[in-house]
Write an enzyme that holds these catalytic residues in place. Structure first.
Site, PDB file in Angstrom:
ATOM      1  N   SER A 108      25.794   1.349  57.755  1.00 15.82           N
ATOM      2  CA  SER A 108      27.223   2.034  58.239  1.00 15.82           C
ATOM      3  C   SER A 108      28.385   1.379  58.345  1.00 15.82           C
ATOM      4  CB  SER A 108      26.864   2.899  59.484  1.00 15.82           C
ATOM      5  OG  SER A 108      25.740   3.958  59.354  1.00 15.82           O
ATOM      6  N   GLY A 109      28.299   0.594  59.434  1.00 17.73           N
ATOM      7  CA  GLY A 109      29.724  -0.529  59.575  1.00 17.73           C
ATOM      8  C   GLY A 109      29.249  -2.033  59.364  1.00 17.73           C
ATOM      9  N   HIS A 111      27.721  -4.376  60.707  1.00 15.49           N
ATOM     10  CA  HIS A 111      27.673  -5.423  61.859  1.00 15.49           C
ATOM     11  C   HIS A 111      26.529  -5.869  62.625  1.00 15.49           C
ATOM     12  CE1 HIS A 111      31.946  -3.952  61.769  1.00 15.49           C
ATOM     13  NE2 HIS A 111      32.435  -5.019  62.703  1.00 15.49           N
ATOM     14  N   SER A 117      20.995  -4.615  57.700  1.00 13.75           N
ATOM     15  CA  SER A 117      21.569  -3.489  56.773  1.00 13.75           C
ATOM     16  C   SER A 117      21.864  -4.069  55.273  1.00 13.75           C
ATOM     17  CB  SER A 117      22.520  -2.822  57.361  1.00 13.75           C
ATOM     18  OG  SER A 117      23.653  -3.998  57.874  1.00 13.75           O
ATOM     19  N   CYS A 175      34.989  -3.649  70.011  1.00 18.95           N
ATOM     20  CA  CYS A 175      35.294  -3.871  68.687  1.00 18.95           C
ATOM     21  C   CYS A 175      35.621  -2.617  67.819  1.00 18.95           C
ATOM     22  CB  CYS A 175      34.214  -4.625  67.964  1.00 18.95           C
ATOM     23  SG  CYS A 175      34.068  -4.996  66.375  1.00 18.95           S
ATOM     24  N   TYR A 464      19.354  -6.751  74.278  1.00 21.70           N
ATOM     25  CA  TYR A 464      20.033  -5.507  73.852  1.00 21.70           C
ATOM     26  C   TYR A 464      19.790  -5.674  72.119  1.00 21.70           C
ATOM     27  CZ  TYR A 464      24.044  -2.334  72.647  1.00 21.70           C
ATOM     28  OH  TYR A 464      24.809  -1.116  72.231  1.00 21.70           O
ATOM     29  N   ASN A 466      21.078  -3.841  69.986  1.00 18.66           N
ATOM     30  CA  ASN A 466      22.290  -3.916  69.082  1.00 18.66           C
ATOM     31  C   ASN A 466      22.704  -5.336  68.961  1.00 18.66           C
ATOM     32  OD1 ASN A 466      22.649  -1.204  68.115  1.00 18.66           O
ATOM     33  ND2 ASN A 466      24.301  -0.956  69.510  1.00 18.66           N
ATOM     34  N   TYR A 467      22.116  -6.233  69.604  1.00 19.13           N
ATOM     35  CA  TYR A 467      22.653  -7.822  69.340  1.00 19.13           C
ATOM     36  C   TYR A 467      21.409  -8.261  68.867  1.00 19.13           C
ATOM     37  CZ  TYR A 467      26.616  -7.197  72.360  1.00 19.13           C
ATOM     38  OH  TYR A 467      27.670  -6.672  73.156  1.00 19.13           O
TER      39      TYR A 467
HETATM   40  C1  LIG Z   1      32.101  -8.123  66.390  1.00 19.22           C
HETATM   41  C2  LIG Z   1      31.168  -7.172  67.049  1.00 19.22           C
HETATM   42  C3  LIG Z   1      31.518  -6.624  68.188  1.00 19.22           C
HETATM   43  C4  LIG Z   1      30.459  -5.827  68.618  1.00 19.22           C
HETATM   44  N1  LIG Z   1      30.754  -4.952  70.074  1.00 19.22           N
HETATM   45  C5  LIG Z   1      29.894  -4.346  70.512  1.00 19.22           C
HETATM   46  C6  LIG Z   1      30.344  -3.494  71.812  1.00 19.22           C
HETATM   47  O1  LIG Z   1      31.382  -3.641  72.246  1.00 19.22           O
HETATM   48  N2  LIG Z   1      29.292  -2.693  72.233  1.00 19.22           N
HETATM   49  C7  LIG Z   1      28.078  -2.627  71.773  1.00 19.22           C
HETATM   50  O2  LIG Z   1      27.580  -1.811  72.155  1.00 19.22           O
HETATM   51  N3  LIG Z   1      27.735  -3.280  70.713  1.00 19.22           N
HETATM   52  C8  LIG Z   1      28.535  -4.168  70.119  1.00 19.22           C
HETATM   53  N4  LIG Z   1      28.340  -4.685  68.930  1.00 19.22           N
HETATM   54  C9  LIG Z   1      26.995  -4.648  68.221  1.00 19.22           C
HETATM   55  C10 LIG Z   1      26.728  -3.304  67.478  1.00 19.22           C
HETATM   56  O3  LIG Z   1      27.029  -2.198  68.084  1.00 19.22           O
HETATM   57  C11 LIG Z   1      25.705  -3.225  66.478  1.00 19.22           C
HETATM   58  O4  LIG Z   1      25.945  -4.449  65.502  1.00 19.22           O
HETATM   59  C12 LIG Z   1      25.471  -2.389  65.577  1.00 19.22           C
HETATM   60  O5  LIG Z   1      24.473  -1.907  65.117  1.00 19.22           O
HETATM   61  C13 LIG Z   1      26.567  -1.985  64.337  1.00 19.22           C
HETATM   62  O6  LIG Z   1      26.348  -0.846  63.913  1.00 19.22           O
HETATM   63  P1  LIG Z   1      27.027  -1.004  62.346  1.00 19.22           P
HETATM   64  O7  LIG Z   1      26.897   0.609  61.723  1.00 19.22           O
HETATM   65  O8  LIG Z   1      28.508  -1.393  62.411  1.00 19.22           O
HETATM   66  O9  LIG Z   1      25.993  -1.908  61.616  1.00 19.22           O
HETATM   67  P2  LIG Z   1      24.969  -1.759  60.152  1.00 19.22           P
HETATM   68  O10 LIG Z   1      24.794  -3.252  59.996  1.00 19.22           O
HETATM   69  O11 LIG Z   1      25.475  -1.126  59.354  1.00 19.22           O
HETATM   70  O12 LIG Z   1      23.700  -1.181  60.863  1.00 19.22           O
HETATM   71  C14 LIG Z   1      22.892  -1.704  62.274  1.00 19.22           C
HETATM   72  C15 LIG Z   1      21.472  -1.281  61.983  1.00 19.22           C
HETATM   73  O13 LIG Z   1      21.469   0.107  62.171  1.00 19.22           O
HETATM   74  C16 LIG Z   1      20.817   0.633  60.896  1.00 19.22           C
HETATM   75  N5  LIG Z   1      21.789   1.709  60.426  1.00 19.22           N
HETATM   76  C17 LIG Z   1      23.120   1.700  59.885  1.00 19.22           C
HETATM   77  N6  LIG Z   1      23.703   2.990  59.482  1.00 19.22           N
HETATM   78  C18 LIG Z   1      22.592   3.725  59.879  1.00 19.22           C
HETATM   79  C19 LIG Z   1      22.266   5.115  59.977  1.00 19.22           C
HETATM   80  N7  LIG Z   1      23.627   5.997  59.397  1.00 19.22           N
HETATM   81  N8  LIG Z   1      21.502   5.789  60.191  1.00 19.22           N
HETATM   82  C20 LIG Z   1      20.143   4.901  60.809  1.00 19.22           C
HETATM   83  N9  LIG Z   1      20.282   3.816  60.792  1.00 19.22           N
HETATM   84  C21 LIG Z   1      21.368   2.956  60.375  1.00 19.22           C
HETATM   85  C22 LIG Z   1      20.923  -0.529  59.716  1.00 19.22           C
HETATM   86  O14 LIG Z   1      20.030  -0.417  58.739  1.00 19.22           O
HETATM   87  C23 LIG Z   1      20.688  -1.728  60.900  1.00 19.22           C
HETATM   88  O15 LIG Z   1      19.381  -1.591  61.150  1.00 19.22           O
HETATM   89  C24 LIG Z   1      29.240  -5.442  68.164  1.00 19.22           C
HETATM   90  C25 LIG Z   1      28.830  -6.392  67.010  1.00 19.22           C
HETATM   91  C26 LIG Z   1      29.848  -6.957  66.250  1.00 19.22           C
HETATM   92  C27 LIG Z   1      29.330  -7.826  65.016  1.00 19.22           C
END
Ligand SMILES: Cc1cc2nc3c(=O)[nH]c(=O)nc-3n(C[C@H](O)[C@H](O)[C@H](O)COP(=O)(O)OP(=O)(O)OC[C@H]3O[C@@H](n4cnc5c(N)ncnc54)[C@H](O)[C@@H]3O)c2cc1C
Ligand SMILES: *[C@@H]1O[C@H](CO)[C@@H](O)[C@H](O)[C@H]1NC(C)=O
Ligand SMILES: *[C@@H]1O[C@H](CO)[C@@H](O)[C@H](O)[C@H]1NC(C)=O
Ligand SMILES: *[C@@H]1O[C@H](CO)[C@@H](O)[C@H](O)[C@H]1NC(C)=O
Ligand SMILES: *[C@@H]1O[C@H](CO)[C@@H](O)[C@H](O)[C@H]1NC(C)=O
Length: 524
Positions: A108-109, A111, A117, A175, A464, A466-467
């Site tokens: 999705s994003g 991150h 991902s 972020c 966590y 998400n980290y």
């Molecule tokens: C610079 C930075 C700042 C951050 N700040 C915060 C913060 O303030 N608070 C906080 O809670 N977290 C924070 N995070 C962590 C962030 O919440 C996680 O990295 C989150 O997983 C990012 O989601 P994404 O869609 O961008 O990532 P992606 O890399 O796209 O996805 C992350 C995971 O979810 C899966 N996924 C993606 N899209 C879907 C979907 N549509 N359905 C099912 N699974 C999916 C992917 O396969 C992967 O396993 C931060 C991360 C970074 C890098």
């Protein structure tokens, strides 16, 4: 046990793969053909399918993935990237990846801390379904809710809410380039965590594509699966298409400040005090601490959002945290949306429209996290400073919990780090392109994490999801065992892990949605 039937299907699969792999043009053709058959017959899928011999392939991948550590040429690359335009295309992607025997990753994003991902370290070949084109947001102030599509960023969501109302907001991450799809699936906290808890605490409904390619809303998926997707981590239970979220009230005026203290300004004592007060203060007040190395000293930045005006803030600070010495001139009264920009690091005066066009900042990094449940003593902090001072670009972020987080039970959502948690500690190390000694930075963060163990949660030592941290262990096989996954499962989810495994076994027994740290189904 492997049955003769699965031997046979494995053989068929392998044959099929070797045929498709012989030529990636034919893979593209088969995939495009399958997509047309399974969704819009007339849609020009060719222009949203990229294989490595397409000149745009590298650009598409690099602009979607955020951690450059996993974008280097030596990182495993997908055989194909698909950017769906409609929900039905995502359904078709699930069906077709199964038909063609191609393992699927969803982005999705982009991150993800460990890049899962867009990179598979454990399975080849794989494809990436990149939801970058699916970023609809429909805010309805009358019903106090919004539908947000997975590929939208949290910054875009904040902006669309602000467009309609200056007294509504949403408690997700700081972020502003995080993808709503991957972010909310892991919990999601930000500057309003003490007042409102996590983003998952404000989810009303969702639409997902399941392992057989059906679209399910809350009613159709049932309460077990709806529970699992609100914190059980991305990439395990289906592809999230839409979240329906409940908005929260924010005041027309909020106050932000950042006060810096270096070691010689007595930051050790101050930080000890912060640990005692920050998780227990007025819920409208969030003071996080950013720890960095600047020149030969450590700088701690007390970086804060108060949901109210400066006068009231100063009164609260005088009563509960006078040691910081906050002054009126440190405080900036502003709107909630501008506080979002302030925390995201935009220069003052940046218009909120920037949230609609900001791309993620690409960096090389490794991160880890902890949850702290009792104040770290001075000696503990002294040792921490020593470690910060030897690393090139360390960043440590302490965000206080308490408040609303203490009132929600551990099993309400899969995210268990609730009552009694003082703060979440995030450790990061960054490096530059061309760094010769990447291992040095990764060792540094492992050593730091090791050093912190006496001061943080234990049995299990919580982290966590998400980290994401692959040091905790990975699913090495397509069909991993529950015991193998438990090394990280209990750390991310405590006892909720067992329930997540049960739900996974019910909804995705074939483990269609899998990655290095996805929830494993129990073997049949
Ligand atoms: C610079 C930075 C700042 C951050 N700040 C915060 C913060 O303030 N608070 C906080 O809670 N977290 C924070 N995070 C962590 C962030 O919440 C996680 O990295 C989150 O997983 C990012 O989601 P994404 O869609 O961008 O990532 P992606 O890399 O796209 O996805 C992350 C995971 O979810 C899966 N996924 C993606 N899209 C879907 C979907 N549509 N359905 C099912 N699974 C999916 C992917 O396969 C992967 O396993 C931060 C991360 C970074 C890098
Ligand atoms: C799609 O791309 C393939 C491979 O490049 C090509 O053979 C095919 O003709 C294209 N189809 C359309 C409809 O453009
Ligand atoms: C606080 O320190 C950080 C890190 O050195 C710096 O970027 C920031 O500008 C400083 N802020 C203030 C208000 O002094
Ligand atoms: C660090 O040192 C440089 C050069 O000596 C100086 O210009 C800079 O202001 C210092 N930074 C801080 C945050 O003290
Ligand atoms: C939180 O913990 C405190 C102290 O252990 C306890 O008194 C309280 O009942 C707990 N609250 C919830 C919601 O579990």
């Amino acid at each position: 046990m492997v049955s003769p039937i699965s031997h046979l299907s494995l053989l068929v699969l392998v044959l099929h793969l070797s045929v498709s792999l012989a030529n990636s043009v034919s893979l593209q053709e088969s995939f495009v053909q399958c997509l047309s058959l399974n969704s819009d017959r007339t849609f020009p899928f060719n222009s949203s399918v990229y294989t490595p011999n397409n000149p745009s392939f590298t650009g598409v991948l690099d602009s979607s993935g955020q951690n450059q550590r996993f974008l280097v040429p030596s990182a495993p690359k997908p055989k194909l990237i698909f950017t769906p335009f409609r929900d039905s295309h995502v359904q078709a992607a699930v069906i077709c990846s199964k038909k063609l025997g191609m393992h699927l990753r969803v982005l999705s994003g982009g991150h993800d801390y460990e890049g899962v991902s867009y990179v598979s370290e454990i399975e080849s070949p794989f494809i990436v379904v990149d939801l970058i084109k699916l970023r609809g947001i429909k805010v309805d102030i009358k019903s106090n809710a919004a539908w947000v599509q997975a590929g939208a960023t949290n910054g875009e969501l904040y902006y669309r809410i602000y467009e309609k109302s200056s007294v509504h907001g949403f408690p997700a991450g700081v972020c502003t380039t995080l993808g709503i799809g991957g972010h909310i699936t892991g919990g999601a906290y930000g500057t309003m965590v003490r007042k409102y808890g996590l983003a998952v605490d404000h989810v009303l409904d969702a639409k997902i594509v399941d392992a057989s390619g059906r679209i399910l809303d809350r009613k159709a998926m049932g309460e077990d699966l709806f529970w699992a997707i609100r914190g059980g981590g991305g990439g395990s239970f289906g592809i999230l298409l839409w979240w329906k979220i409940k908005l929260v009230p924010v005041p027309p005026t909020v106050t932000v400040f950042t006060v810096n203290k270096t070691l010689d300004q007595g930051t050790t004592k101050l930080l000890q005090r912060w640990q005692e007060v920050a998780p227990f203060m007025d819920e409208n007040l969030f003071i996080r601490v950013i720890i960095q190395r600047t020149n030969k000293t450590v700088t701690t930045s007390y970086n804060s959002l108060f949901l109210g005006g400066a006068r009231e803030l100063l009164q609260i600070m005088r009563k509960t945290f006078p040691e910081l010495g906050l002054k009126r001139k440190d405080c900036l009264e502003t709107s909630w949306i501008k506080s979002v920009l302030y925390f995201a690091g935009f220069p003052s005066g940046t218009p909120p429209e920037v949230l609609m066009k900001t791309k993620a900042r690409k960096v090389f990094f490794k991160g880890k996290s902890d949850f702290v449940r009792k104040p770290i003593p001075e000696t503990g902090l002294e040792g921490l400073w020593k470690r910060v001072l030897i690393e090139d670009n360390p960043l440590i972020l302490w965000s206080p919990y308490g408040g609303r987080m203490n009132q929600i039970s551990e099993s309400d959502t899969p995210f268990p780090h609730r009552n009694g948690t003082l703060f979440i500690s995030l450790y990061l190390s960054f490096w530059q392109e061309g760094e010769k000694n990447v291992a040095k930075h990764i060792d540094w963060i492992r050593d730091l994490h090791n050093y912190m163990s006496p001061y943080v949660s234990s049995f299990p030592r919580q982290q966590y999801v998400n980290y994401r941290d692959l040091d905790l262990g990975i699913n090495t096989k397509h069909r991993t065992s529950n015991t193998e996954a438990s090394s990280w499962g209990y750390r991310y989810f405590k006892n909720n892990f067992d329930r997540l495994v049960k739900i996974k076994t019910n909804v995705d027994p074939q483990n269609v949605f899998r990655h290095e740290q996805s929830i494993p189904p129990l073997s049949p």
